[in-house]
Scaffold this motif. Structure first.
Motif, PDB file in Angstrom:
ATOM      1  N   THR A 242      47.325  73.284 137.384  1.00  0.00           N
ATOM      2  CA  THR A 242      46.171  72.503 137.682  1.00  0.00           C
ATOM      3  C   THR A 242      45.068  73.770 137.784  1.00  0.00           C
ATOM      4  O   THR A 242      43.919  73.328 137.435  1.00  0.00           O
ATOM      5  CB  THR A 242      46.268  71.998 139.230  1.00  0.00           C
ATOM      6  OG1 THR A 242      47.408  71.290 139.026  1.00  0.00           O
ATOM      7  CG2 THR A 242      45.012  71.220 139.483  1.00  0.00           C
ATOM      8  N   TYR A 243      45.156  74.807 137.999  1.00  0.00           N
ATOM      9  CA  TYR A 243      44.325  75.861 138.368  1.00  0.00           C
ATOM     10  C   TYR A 243      44.300  77.274 137.389  1.00  0.00           C
ATOM     11  O   TYR A 243      44.080  78.244 137.867  1.00  0.00           O
ATOM     12  CB  TYR A 243      44.027  76.371 139.887  1.00  0.00           C
ATOM     13  CG  TYR A 243      43.878  75.233 140.736  1.00  0.00           C
ATOM     14  CD1 TYR A 243      42.608  74.431 140.846  1.00  0.00           C
ATOM     15  CD2 TYR A 243      44.838  74.659 141.524  1.00  0.00           C
ATOM     16  CE1 TYR A 243      42.345  73.283 141.523  1.00  0.00           C
ATOM     17  CE2 TYR A 243      44.596  73.516 142.307  1.00  0.00           C
ATOM     18  CZ  TYR A 243      43.290  73.095 142.403  1.00  0.00           C
ATOM     19  OH  TYR A 243      43.107  71.851 142.953  1.00  0.00           O
ATOM     20  N   ASN A 244      45.516  76.949 136.545  1.00  0.00           N
ATOM     21  CA  ASN A 244      45.805  78.261 135.508  1.00  0.00           C
ATOM     22  C   ASN A 244      46.031  79.259 136.558  1.00  0.00           C
ATOM     23  O   ASN A 244      45.639  80.687 136.201  1.00  0.00           O
ATOM     24  CB  ASN A 244      44.573  78.578 134.706  1.00  0.00           C
ATOM     25  CG  ASN A 244      44.132  77.380 133.830  1.00  0.00           C
ATOM     26  OD1 ASN A 244      44.827  76.865 133.297  1.00  0.00           O
ATOM     27  ND2 ASN A 244      42.771  77.354 133.729  1.00  0.00           N
ATOM     28  N   MET A 245      47.114  79.134 137.394  1.00  0.00           N
ATOM     29  CA  MET A 245      47.431  80.125 138.262  1.00  0.00           C
ATOM     30  C   MET A 245      48.945  80.438 138.224  1.00  0.00           C
ATOM     31  O   MET A 245      49.569  80.807 139.326  1.00  0.00           O
ATOM     32  CB  MET A 245      47.017  79.862 139.768  1.00  0.00           C
ATOM     33  CG  MET A 245      45.554  79.631 140.155  1.00  0.00           C
ATOM     34  SD  MET A 245      44.956  79.081 141.637  1.00  0.00           S
ATOM     35  CE  MET A 245      45.702  80.246 142.974  1.00  0.00           C
ATOM     36  N   ALA A 246      49.341  80.456 136.886  1.00  0.00           N
ATOM     37  CA  ALA A 246      50.872  80.461 136.798  1.00  0.00           C
ATOM     38  C   ALA A 246      51.259  81.675 137.348  1.00  0.00           C
ATOM     39  O   ALA A 246      52.573  82.028 137.821  1.00  0.00           O
ATOM     40  CB  ALA A 246      51.481  80.183 135.383  1.00  0.00           C
ATOM     41  N   GLY A 247      50.704  83.181 136.930  1.00  0.00           N
ATOM     42  CA  GLY A 247      51.036  84.263 137.674  1.00  0.00           C
ATOM     43  C   GLY A 247      50.980  84.642 139.330  1.00  0.00           C
ATOM     44  O   GLY A 247      51.346  85.585 139.723  1.00  0.00           O
ATOM     45  N   TRP A 248      50.313  83.472 139.829  1.00  0.00           N
ATOM     46  CA  TRP A 248      50.010  83.852 141.176  1.00  0.00           C
ATOM     47  C   TRP A 248      51.156  83.438 142.206  1.00  0.00           C
ATOM     48  O   TRP A 248      51.282  83.826 143.199  1.00  0.00           O
ATOM     49  CB  TRP A 248      48.784  83.027 141.691  1.00  0.00           C
ATOM     50  CG  TRP A 248      47.534  83.337 141.100  1.00  0.00           C
ATOM     51  CD1 TRP A 248      47.257  83.460 139.822  1.00  0.00           C
ATOM     52  CD2 TRP A 248      46.507  83.681 141.820  1.00  0.00           C
ATOM     53  NE1 TRP A 248      45.814  83.604 139.695  1.00  0.00           N
ATOM     54  CE2 TRP A 248      45.360  83.541 140.778  1.00  0.00           C
ATOM     55  CE3 TRP A 248      45.903  83.653 143.098  1.00  0.00           C
ATOM     56  CZ2 TRP A 248      43.965  83.993 141.359  1.00  0.00           C
ATOM     57  CZ3 TRP A 248      44.745  84.149 143.631  1.00  0.00           C
ATOM     58  CH2 TRP A 248      43.846  84.251 142.588  1.00  0.00           C
ATOM     59  N   ARG A 249      52.075  82.604 141.655  1.00  0.00           N
ATOM     60  CA  ARG A 249      53.134  82.069 142.310  1.00  0.00           C
ATOM     61  C   ARG A 249      53.183  81.512 143.726  1.00  0.00           C
ATOM     62  O   ARG A 249      53.328  81.575 144.641  1.00  0.00           O
ATOM     63  CB  ARG A 249      54.116  83.169 142.533  1.00  0.00           C
ATOM     64  CG  ARG A 249      54.569  84.073 141.278  1.00  0.00           C
ATOM     65  CD  ARG A 249      54.905  83.159 139.999  1.00  0.00           C
ATOM     66  NE  ARG A 249      56.174  82.333 140.024  1.00  0.00           N
ATOM     67  CZ  ARG A 249      56.071  81.247 139.612  1.00  0.00           C
ATOM     68  NH1 ARG A 249      54.802  80.661 138.867  1.00  0.00           N
ATOM     69  NH2 ARG A 249      57.065  80.272 139.769  1.00  0.00           N
ATOM     70  N   VAL A 250      52.233  80.141 143.504  1.00  0.00           N
ATOM     71  CA  VAL A 250      52.211  79.319 144.561  1.00  0.00           C
ATOM     72  C   VAL A 250      52.665  77.824 144.476  1.00  0.00           C
ATOM     73  O   VAL A 250      51.936  77.302 143.301  1.00  0.00           O
ATOM     74  CB  VAL A 250      50.751  79.543 144.988  1.00  0.00           C
ATOM     75  CG1 VAL A 250      50.493  78.633 146.669  1.00  0.00           C
ATOM     76  CG2 VAL A 250      49.943  80.611 145.038  1.00  0.00           C
ATOM     77  N   GLY A 251      53.401  77.415 145.163  1.00  0.00           N
ATOM     78  CA  GLY A 251      53.619  75.822 145.110  1.00  0.00           C
ATOM     79  C   GLY A 251      53.997  75.350 146.498  1.00  0.00           C
ATOM     80  O   GLY A 251      53.970  76.106 147.474  1.00  0.00           O
ATOM     81  N   PHE A 252      54.331  74.191 146.522  1.00  0.00           N
ATOM     82  CA  PHE A 252      54.575  73.273 147.840  1.00  0.00           C
ATOM     83  C   PHE A 252      55.648  72.508 147.319  1.00  0.00           C
ATOM     84  O   PHE A 252      55.763  71.786 146.547  1.00  0.00           O
ATOM     85  CB  PHE A 252      53.362  72.529 148.301  1.00  0.00           C
ATOM     86  CG  PHE A 252      52.143  73.671 148.425  1.00  0.00           C
ATOM     87  CD1 PHE A 252      51.851  74.404 149.329  1.00  0.00           C
ATOM     88  CD2 PHE A 252      51.352  73.648 147.441  1.00  0.00           C
ATOM     89  CE1 PHE A 252      50.956  75.240 149.391  1.00  0.00           C
ATOM     90  CE2 PHE A 252      50.220  74.472 147.235  1.00  0.00           C
ATOM     91  CZ  PHE A 252      49.974  75.512 148.426  1.00  0.00           C
ATOM     92  N   VAL A 253      56.515  72.005 148.636  1.00  0.00           N
ATOM     93  CA  VAL A 253      57.210  70.866 148.507  1.00  0.00           C
ATOM     94  C   VAL A 253      56.950  69.994 149.854  1.00  0.00           C
ATOM     95  O   VAL A 253      56.376  70.665 150.874  1.00  0.00           O
ATOM     96  CB  VAL A 253      58.709  71.191 148.607  1.00  0.00           C
ATOM     97  CG1 VAL A 253      59.145  72.253 149.725  1.00  0.00           C
ATOM     98  CG2 VAL A 253      59.561  69.890 148.669  1.00  0.00           C
ATOM     99  N   VAL A 254      56.408  68.595 149.378  1.00  0.00           N
ATOM    100  CA  VAL A 254      55.797  67.871 150.323  1.00  0.00           C
ATOM    101  C   VAL A 254      56.593  66.656 150.474  1.00  0.00           C
ATOM    102  O   VAL A 254      56.944  65.784 149.358  1.00  0.00           O
ATOM    103  CB  VAL A 254      54.373  67.634 149.769  1.00  0.00           C
ATOM    104  CG1 VAL A 254      53.538  66.773 150.878  1.00  0.00           C
ATOM    105  CG2 VAL A 254      53.790  68.731 149.262  1.00  0.00           C
ATOM    106  N   GLY A 255      56.662  66.207 151.653  1.00  0.00           N
ATOM    107  CA  GLY A 255      57.521  64.692 151.977  1.00  0.00           C
ATOM    108  C   GLY A 255      58.439  64.981 152.954  1.00  0.00           C
ATOM    109  O   GLY A 255      58.155  65.358 154.258  1.00  0.00           O
TER     110      GLY A 255
END
Ligand SMILES: Cc1ncc(COP(=O)(O)O)c(C=O)c1O
Length: 395
Positions: A242-255
């Motif tokens: 979404t923000y071209n941040m593949a190298g930054w390594r940020v994600g979430f698991v939600v629910g």
């Protein structure tokens, strides 16, 4: 020197199909400098400047030079909840319903370790993103492939899954917009998954990596928009695409709270969360002006048009993807996905990903990334045209 044997768990890991492809490409690159690589999934555009500037400034904050809270800063989880409210009108409790990940690849492997035991079954889409297989293999659970076929819009046909499989199933992976097929979900698909998850006690994991990339004005559905989704499942959200941040390594698991608790437990043992400056920049990305996302989707949509038009012009009968940044094209009669990908690499110096690398139902297709500009996509089609594999099909 001694050679120490790898653990049984490591020996169960599947072969990384795409590392073989990378080697083949490297060999051709050593001899030619005009290779067009449409085979990978790495965004080609830079991260928007304001996000980078936020990190640059945050790097000076002495607070971030210390260990961060092990499960991430509260402000980042609140940003995720704000994002779901703004984008999907979904209420998320930032304290109990969000876990921070070092990219969702990590979470997709961890979630199997969190929920599966030896003897359990995990349901995976076929074709699908190969990292689902890795976590399952580490646990010693069994994998059951759900074929995704063109005639069902690349949705699984849940009716094909038999009772003994449901009895052992504990986890189901879904992914829309889909890598590799470019298909999108419908409310009916998610409703059925929720109903079956409830009935059979199966946790549904929706991988929403391409959630912001929908074409023809269609915003892709979040699994969490569906009533009852949190009762049986979670969604994986990443900033990589979404923000071209593949190298930054940020994600979430939600629910689902129990799943979030399990993921935070395993992460407590593996990591100490992410650098605080990255967390601040990630929160900024999620909550600030989203015009860069709109521009990005517009750019992929133009590339999609250029690619599909050029492919059809040379006689390749292809469907345009509805979401993600991948196109899923059938291979001509007489080829396998791998032999056709090899032909394109060797004779046209065009790299594509053979469908078989995503599972046996990926056979008969190749995946093309919309990650090069329009002129290169057109040139790739012209080079393929020169091979005359489609010319007999042109009307
Ligand atoms: C379907 C899918 N899921 C998850 C990921 C992992 O994304 P990340 O680890 O960068 O969050 C990718 C990356 O290519 C993907 O294609």
């Amino acid at each position: 020197m001694k050679t120490f044997p790898q653990s049984n768990a490591l020996q169960r890991l599947p072969e990384q199909f795409f590392s073989k492809l990378v080697k083949k490409v490297q060999n051709v690159k050593e001899q030619h400098d005009d290779v067009i690589n449409l085979g990978q999934g790495n965004p080609d555009q830079p991260t928007p400047r304001p996000i980078v500037q936020t990190l640059q400034e945050a790097a000076d904050n002495p607070l971030y030079h210390k260990y961060p809270p092990f499960d991430g800063y509260a402000f980042l989880k609140e940003a995720v909840a704000d994002y779901y409210k703004r984008e999907y009108n979904v209420e998320i409790d930032p304290i109990t319903e969000v876990a921070v990940l070092a990219g969702t690849k990590t979470g997709l492997v961890e979630i199997s370790q969190c929920l599966l035991n030896k003897g359990d079954t995990a349901l995976v889409p076929d074709p699908g993103y190969p990292d689902y297989w890795s976590g399952i293999a580490l646990t010693g659970a069994t994998m059951h492939e759900m074929p995704l076929r063109a005639e069902l819009g690349f949705h699984p046909n849940f009716a094909e899954i038999e009772d003994p499989t449901w009895e052992k199933a504990k986890l189901m992976f879904l992914n829309y917009p889909n890598n590799p097929t470019g298909a999108v979900a419908t409310p009916e698909l998610f409703e059925e998954a929720i109903q079956l998850g409830n009935k059979h006690d199966v946790c549904v994991v929706h991988d929403f990596a391409y959630g912001s990339i929908g074409f023809d004005g269609q915003k892709p559905l979040s699994f969490l928009q569906m009533p009852g989704a949190k009762d049986v499942g979670v969604e994986m959200l990443t900033l990589s695409k979404t923000y071209n941040m593949a190298g930054w390594r940020v994600g979430f698991v939600v629910g689902n709270h129990s799943v979030i608790e399990a993921v935070e437990l395993i992460q407590d043992h593996y990591y100490c969360s992410l650098f605080g400056g990255i967390q601040e920049a990630a929160a900024f990305a999620l909550t600030s002006d989203q015009s860069s996302v709109e521009q990005l989707v517009g750019m992929y949509e133009k590339r999609r048009k250029a690619l599909v038009e050029a492919a059809r012009r040379i006689g390749w009968q292809v469907e345009a993807p509805k979401g993600s940044f991948f196109a899923w094209f059938p291979v001509p009669v007489g080829y396998t996905s791998e032999s056709f990908a090899d032909l394109l690499l060797e004779e046209a110096r065009v790299v594509v990903a053979p469908g078989i690398g995503f599972g046996k139902h990926g056979e008969g297709y190749i995946r093309i990334g919309l990650l090069s500009d329009e002129s290169l996509l057109r040139e790739a089609m012209e080079r393929i045209d020169a091979l005359h594999v489609f010319s007999h099909l042109v009307k």
